[in-house]
Design an enzyme around this catalytic site. Structure first.
Site, PDB file in Angstrom:
ATOM      1  N   SER A 141       7.094 -88.865 -42.463  1.00  0.00           N
ATOM      2  CA  SER A 141       8.061 -89.556 -41.618  1.00  0.00           C
ATOM      3  C   SER A 141       8.262 -88.768 -40.335  1.00  0.00           C
ATOM      4  CB  SER A 141       9.400 -89.675 -42.353  1.00  0.00           C
ATOM      5  OG  SER A 141      10.441 -90.100 -41.498  1.00  0.00           O
ATOM      6  N   TYR A 154      16.615 -85.553 -47.012  1.00  0.00           N
ATOM      7  CA  TYR A 154      15.450 -86.413 -46.791  1.00  0.00           C
ATOM      8  C   TYR A 154      14.457 -85.715 -45.867  1.00  0.00           C
ATOM      9  CZ  TYR A 154      12.665 -90.427 -45.289  1.00  0.00           C
ATOM     10  OH  TYR A 154      11.618 -91.288 -44.998  1.00  0.00           O
TER      11      TYR A 154
END
Length: 245
Positions: A141, A154
């Site tokens: 990501s 995250y």
């Protein structure tokens, strides 16, 4: 971006029941891959396997359960002859202010996003190295490059994926090409999993403004896999054209 047919190869996709996983399965099947679809939601991947055809199979597997992954690898070996490609896509994005109240979310993200990818790779590695050349696709990501308030754990899982992928790239070459895919905002169901209501609403507003599609990401992955074996595309960062960070 055209991708030549690649018949006879087998791709294993985790988190294949929706989003980037499902889109990539369709893109690879379209160029001749047989796809092993791994996910917890068996009804979804069974329907997708029927849609894809070409011997594609659906296997219920939670990447946090090594025994399920071992059983999945055995089926891929026995029924499809082994995996040429492993795509580590399964994961969750449980954003929110850092607090003890969300400690279960943190464990879930570490176990699914980071340890799940590590375990799936460990289980399938013999298959990837036993053929004419394997490929490992790790979905990271933009959060693996830039941390923000409320996404700390995250981001930690994605930074972990990035560092681990680079180590594997060096360790496994030239037998296995390792590619890190780092999408920005993609139109998937990830925001709906966020347990903190205020964060979920804020994130969804951002997703409503700027997203790329799962098919956009899948097209890039299919292109990477279609390159000749002497060429490795090791890292791809892609964002919506109007995403600032």
């Amino acid at each position: 971006m055209s991708t030549p047919p690649i018949p006879g190869r087998v791709a294993v996709v985790t988190g294949a029941s929706s989003g980037i996983g499902a889109a990539t399965a369709r893109a690879l099947a379209a160029v001749g891959y047989t796809v092993a679809l791994l996910a917890r939601r068996i009804d979804r991947i069974e329907a997708l396997a029927r849609e894809l055809g070409n011997g594609s199979i659906a296997i219920r597997a939670d990447v946090t359960d090594r025994d399920q992954l071992v059983a999945a690898a055995r089926r891929v070996q026995d029924e499809l002859g082994g995996a040429d490609v492993l795509m580590n896509n399964a994961g969750v994005m449980l954003l929110g202010p850092f607090s003890s109240k969300r400690r279960d979310d943190y464990r879930t993200m570490v176990e699914a996003n980071l340890l799940g990818a590590i375990t799936a790779t460990e289980v399938f590695l013999d298959q990837l190295t036993s053929g004419s050349g394997g490929d490992l696709i790790n979905i990271s990501s933009v959060a693996g490059r830039t941390a923000r308030a409320t996404n700390g754990v995250y981001a930690a899982t994605k930074w972990g994926i990035n560092g681990w992928s680079e180590s594997l790239r060096q360790e496994l070459l030239p037998d296995v090409r390792v590619t890190l895919i780092e999408p920005g905002v993609v139109d998937t169901e990830l925001p709906s999993h966020i347990t903190d209501e205020a964060t979920r609403e804020a994130v969804q507003k951002g997703y409503d403004v700027a997203t790329v599609t799962p098919e956009d990401v899948a097209e890039v992955i299919a292109f990477v896999l279609a390159r000749p074996r002497h060429l490795a595309i090791n890292e791809v960062l892609l964002r919506p054209a109007d995403q600032l960070g």
